[in-house]
Design a protein around this motif. Structure first.
Motif, PDB file in Angstrom:
ATOM      1  N   GLN A  81      33.411  35.695  26.415  1.00  0.00           N
ATOM      2  CA  GLN A  81      32.779  36.414  27.527  1.00  0.00           C
ATOM      3  C   GLN A  81      32.003  37.639  27.063  1.00  0.00           C
ATOM      4  O   GLN A  81      31.584  38.467  27.887  1.00  0.00           O
ATOM      5  CB  GLN A  81      33.849  36.796  28.564  1.00  0.00           C
ATOM      6  CG  GLN A  81      34.543  35.585  29.178  1.00  0.00           C
ATOM      7  CD  GLN A  81      35.766  35.943  30.029  1.00  0.00           C
ATOM      8  OE1 GLN A  81      35.969  37.097  30.389  1.00  0.00           O
ATOM      9  NE2 GLN A  81      36.595  34.946  30.326  1.00  0.00           N
ATOM     10  N   LEU A  92      37.986  38.160  41.306  1.00  0.00           N
ATOM     11  CA  LEU A  92      38.406  37.284  40.207  1.00  0.00           C
ATOM     12  C   LEU A  92      37.902  35.838  40.303  1.00  0.00           C
ATOM     13  O   LEU A  92      37.217  35.364  39.392  1.00  0.00           O
ATOM     14  CB  LEU A  92      39.934  37.309  40.060  1.00  0.00           C
ATOM     15  CG  LEU A  92      40.504  36.385  38.989  1.00  0.00           C
ATOM     16  CD1 LEU A  92      39.985  36.762  37.607  1.00  0.00           C
ATOM     17  CD2 LEU A  92      42.025  36.429  38.991  1.00  0.00           C
ATOM     18  N   TRP A  95      34.201  35.547  40.338  1.00  0.00           N
ATOM     19  CA  TRP A  95      33.684  36.009  39.051  1.00  0.00           C
ATOM     20  C   TRP A  95      33.842  34.902  37.992  1.00  0.00           C
ATOM     21  O   TRP A  95      32.930  34.648  37.207  1.00  0.00           O
ATOM     22  CB  TRP A  95      34.434  37.290  38.656  1.00  0.00           C
ATOM     23  CG  TRP A  95      34.099  37.850  37.309  1.00  0.00           C
ATOM     24  CD1 TRP A  95      33.066  38.694  36.998  1.00  0.00           C
ATOM     25  CD2 TRP A  95      34.810  37.620  36.093  1.00  0.00           C
ATOM     26  NE1 TRP A  95      33.096  38.985  35.658  1.00  0.00           N
ATOM     27  CE2 TRP A  95      34.155  38.349  35.080  1.00  0.00           C
ATOM     28  CE3 TRP A  95      35.939  36.864  35.757  1.00  0.00           C
ATOM     29  CZ2 TRP A  95      34.580  38.343  33.764  1.00  0.00           C
ATOM     30  CZ3 TRP A  95      36.362  36.859  34.443  1.00  0.00           C
ATOM     31  CH2 TRP A  95      35.690  37.587  33.469  1.00  0.00           C
ATOM     32  N   THR A 100      31.788  33.350  34.440  1.00  0.00           N
ATOM     33  CA  THR A 100      32.596  32.997  33.274  1.00  0.00           C
ATOM     34  C   THR A 100      32.467  31.528  32.899  1.00  0.00           C
ATOM     35  O   THR A 100      32.195  31.205  31.732  1.00  0.00           O
ATOM     36  CB  THR A 100      34.076  33.319  33.574  1.00  0.00           C
ATOM     37  OG1 THR A 100      34.134  34.651  34.056  1.00  0.00           O
ATOM     38  CG2 THR A 100      34.918  33.195  32.344  1.00  0.00           C
ATOM     39  N   ARG A 203      45.211  28.675  30.399  1.00  0.00           N
ATOM     40  CA  ARG A 203      44.455  29.816  30.956  1.00  0.00           C
ATOM     41  C   ARG A 203      45.276  30.552  32.010  1.00  0.00           C
ATOM     42  O   ARG A 203      45.544  31.735  31.876  1.00  0.00           O
ATOM     43  CB  ARG A 203      43.149  29.339  31.575  1.00  0.00           C
ATOM     44  CG  ARG A 203      42.344  30.482  32.121  1.00  0.00           C
ATOM     45  CD  ARG A 203      40.995  30.116  32.663  1.00  0.00           C
ATOM     46  NE  ARG A 203      40.110  31.222  32.378  1.00  0.00           N
ATOM     47  CZ  ARG A 203      39.025  31.155  31.635  1.00  0.00           C
ATOM     48  NH1 ARG A 203      38.610  30.019  31.141  1.00  0.00           N
ATOM     49  NH2 ARG A 203      38.317  32.227  31.397  1.00  0.00           N
ATOM     50  N   SER A 295      39.471  46.182  33.258  1.00  0.00           N
ATOM     51  CA  SER A 295      39.289  44.931  33.990  1.00  0.00           C
ATOM     52  C   SER A 295      39.899  45.042  35.380  1.00  0.00           C
ATOM     53  O   SER A 295      39.317  44.607  36.373  1.00  0.00           O
ATOM     54  CB  SER A 295      39.944  43.791  33.214  1.00  0.00           C
ATOM     55  OG  SER A 295      39.967  42.613  33.974  1.00  0.00           O
ATOM     56  N   ILE A 299      37.282  44.390  38.281  1.00  0.00           N
ATOM     57  CA  ILE A 299      37.373  43.200  39.145  1.00  0.00           C
ATOM     58  C   ILE A 299      38.162  43.522  40.423  1.00  0.00           C
ATOM     59  O   ILE A 299      38.299  42.678  41.304  1.00  0.00           O
ATOM     60  CB  ILE A 299      37.985  41.993  38.391  1.00  0.00           C
ATOM     61  CG1 ILE A 299      37.324  41.784  37.021  1.00  0.00           C
ATOM     62  CG2 ILE A 299      37.811  40.701  39.173  1.00  0.00           C
ATOM     63  CD1 ILE A 299      37.799  40.546  36.254  1.00  0.00           C
ATOM     64  N   ASP A 319      40.377  43.167  27.816  1.00  0.00           N
ATOM     65  CA  ASP A 319      40.083  41.978  28.615  1.00  0.00           C
ATOM     66  C   ASP A 319      38.578  41.717  28.679  1.00  0.00           C
ATOM     67  O   ASP A 319      38.058  41.272  29.709  1.00  0.00           O
ATOM     68  CB  ASP A 319      40.687  42.075  30.027  1.00  0.00           C
ATOM     69  CG  ASP A 319      40.617  40.751  30.785  1.00  0.00           C
ATOM     70  OD1 ASP A 319      40.640  39.694  30.137  1.00  0.00           O
ATOM     71  OD2 ASP A 319      40.522  40.796  32.030  1.00  0.00           O
TER      72      ASP A 319
HETATM   73  N1  GUN Z   1      42.376  34.682  34.989  1.00  0.00           N
HETATM   74  C1  GUN Z   1      42.097  33.461  34.511  1.00  0.00           C
HETATM   75  N2  GUN Z   1      41.064  33.487  33.661  1.00  0.00           N
HETATM   76  C2  GUN Z   1      40.680  34.773  33.577  1.00  0.00           C
HETATM   77  C3  GUN Z   1      39.653  35.437  32.845  1.00  0.00           C
HETATM   78  O1  GUN Z   1      38.879  34.854  32.096  1.00  0.00           O
HETATM   79  N3  GUN Z   1      39.570  36.778  33.030  1.00  0.00           N
HETATM   80  C4  GUN Z   1      40.408  37.457  33.852  1.00  0.00           C
HETATM   81  N4  GUN Z   1      40.281  38.782  33.966  1.00  0.00           N
HETATM   82  N5  GUN Z   1      41.369  36.852  34.544  1.00  0.00           N
HETATM   83  C5  GUN Z   1      41.507  35.516  34.420  1.00  0.00           C
END
Ligand code: GUN
Ligand code: ZN
Length: 428
Positions: A81, A92, A95, A100, A203, A295, A299, A319
């Protein structure tokens, strides 16, 4: 005492303990200190006169009143990123979908992954960050790229292939079996290769089926010396989504626990909106949480409870690119501000600990990095404590070294980084 090839002189900051449990005196600053380096390790640290006398043959580099610290350790980043950092205006889930995932899809091209891995590691070192723990994308080549870049620069690094088999675009989904197979192959290739460590990386629960979580839980059980990283309780909407996807789970953490993904060596990013049971379980199993303050404000996720650091391994992280900075100084400033908003006051010693020894402890690497002590790896960051006119005038009237340091924490960036040493070699 072994032979040192280099002696660095300056104000040396080190930790004799954990300021969250042992008090702020656990942080030590030797105003006229020295660090002796040899064969990539710290041979000794102490008063300048003593260290110089013990190592008369060593080359001396005098950093004057600059601060000599362990290199910063960024305990949670998404290097893919890098290019979309500071993208405007989403929460989130929006975003992730808007910025992302399209960017992460580009990592199907190994050449692009290599270019961004180079860019990220260069930016990290320029900001005084000598180690990091990163997510890749679903593409195994994204992990090859970041490990190759970190190895070439001599950095200690953790990374893993991000696994997702649902709630992601077609070109960013693997399967339970391929996530297991690809991760296992990457463990064989990279775990313990030089300074590289593989991290099993689902993830977060919304993008993994229960089958995939179970497969990765089994992989972790087969490779207990690997860390496992994921996201936990970052945003309220996300938690509601997790509840709807896992109706029988007691809470968010239980979606991991039920699939073998809770344990010592588990690294849970964000961990903001935790239930009492979740806190108890994280503490009982000796898991780690990672605070990502730029972050969490950028966010709009929430305010991390710094009180957790007294009883749970806690790291600090940018982050990138949900976070808005590559700088662990800026990240410390955000941690200070977030704590203020919760009525918690952090001393500079707490902030510095989180960015160095605390992150090392969260990553189970306290015996290697994060502090200045004989036998540790020689990853060091040298900071100019008067790096801009604004900082210089604020620190000029300081009575103590902590007062002198605090303007750099609050207002500093890569301009404060005088030099970065990785395994004893000056790289910036
Ligand atoms: N939660 C799942 N994937 C991500 C990410 O790429 N960034 C953030 N801040 N939260 C997430
Ligand atoms: Zn993250």
């Amino acid at each position: 005492m072994s032979n040192a090839d280099t002696v660095l002189l300056g104000q040396v900051l080190s930790f004799a303990g954990d300021p969250f449990t042992d008090g702020i005196d656990a942080a030590r600053i030797d105003r006229s200190g020295a660090v002796a380096l040899g064969a990539g390790k710290i041979i000794a640290q102490g008063p300048a006169d003593t260290i110089r006398a013990a190592h008369p043959q060593a080359r001396v580099v005098d950093y004057g009143s600059d601060l000599i610290s362990a290199g910063f350790i960024d305990a949670h980043v998404h290097y893919p990123q890098t290019a979309i950092i500071a993208s405007w205006g989403k929460r989130l889930i929006d975003w992730l979908n808007t910025y992302t995932f399209p960017e992460e899809a580009r990592f199907g091209d190994a050449a692009y992954a290599g270019e961004i891995a180079q860019r990220y590691t260069g930016l990290a070192l320029a900001h005084g960050t000598t180690s990091f723990c990163s997510y890749g994308t679903i593409h195994p080549a994204s992990v090859d790229a970041i490990f190759a870049a970190a190895s070439a620069r001599g950095m200690r690094a953790w990374a893993g292939k991000t696994c997702m088999d649902r709630n992601a675009p077609d070109n960013l989904r693997d399967s339970a079996q391929s996530a297991y197979d690809d991760s296992a192959a990457l463990i064989a290739k990279w775990h313990g290769a030089g300074r590289m460590s593989y991290v099993i990386t689902p993830r977060f629960s919304p993008t993994s089926t229960p089958d995939q979580l179970s497969a990765l839980g089994a992989l972790w059980a087969e490779n207990p010396n690997c860390l496992m990283q994921t996201h936990l309780s970052e945003q309220v909407d996300e938690i509601a989504w997790v509840k709807s996807l896992f109706p029988s789970a007691r809470d968010y953490l239980d979606t991991y626990e039920a699939h073998g993904l809770l344990g010592k060596g588990g690294i849970y990013g964000h961990a903001i909106h935790l239930e009492p049971r979740e806190i108890d379980r994280l503490r009982e199993v000796d898991a780690s949480v990672v605070h990502c303050p730029t972050s969490n404000t950028f966010i709009g996720s929430g305010l991390f409870d710094m009180g957790l650091a007294a009883s749970i391994r806690t790291g600090l992280a940018t982050d990138t690119g949900g976070g808005s900075s590559f700088s662990m100084l800026r990240t410390m400033a955000a941690a200070y501000e977030v704590a203020q908003l919760r009525g918690q006051s952090l001393h500079p010693a707490h902030l510095w600990y989180l960015a160095t020894a605390g992150s090392a402890r969260a990553l189970h690497a306290s015996h290697q990095i994060g502090n200045i002590a004989a036998g540790m790896e020689a990853d060091l960051t040298i900071l100019n404590l008067s790096s801009t006119p604004a900082i210089a005038q604020a620190s000029a009237h300081a009575q103590t070294l902590w007062q002198q340091l605090f303007p750099t924490i609050m207002m500093g960036d890569d301009r404060a980084i005088r030099a970065t040493y990785v395994a004893g070699v000056k790289t910036v």
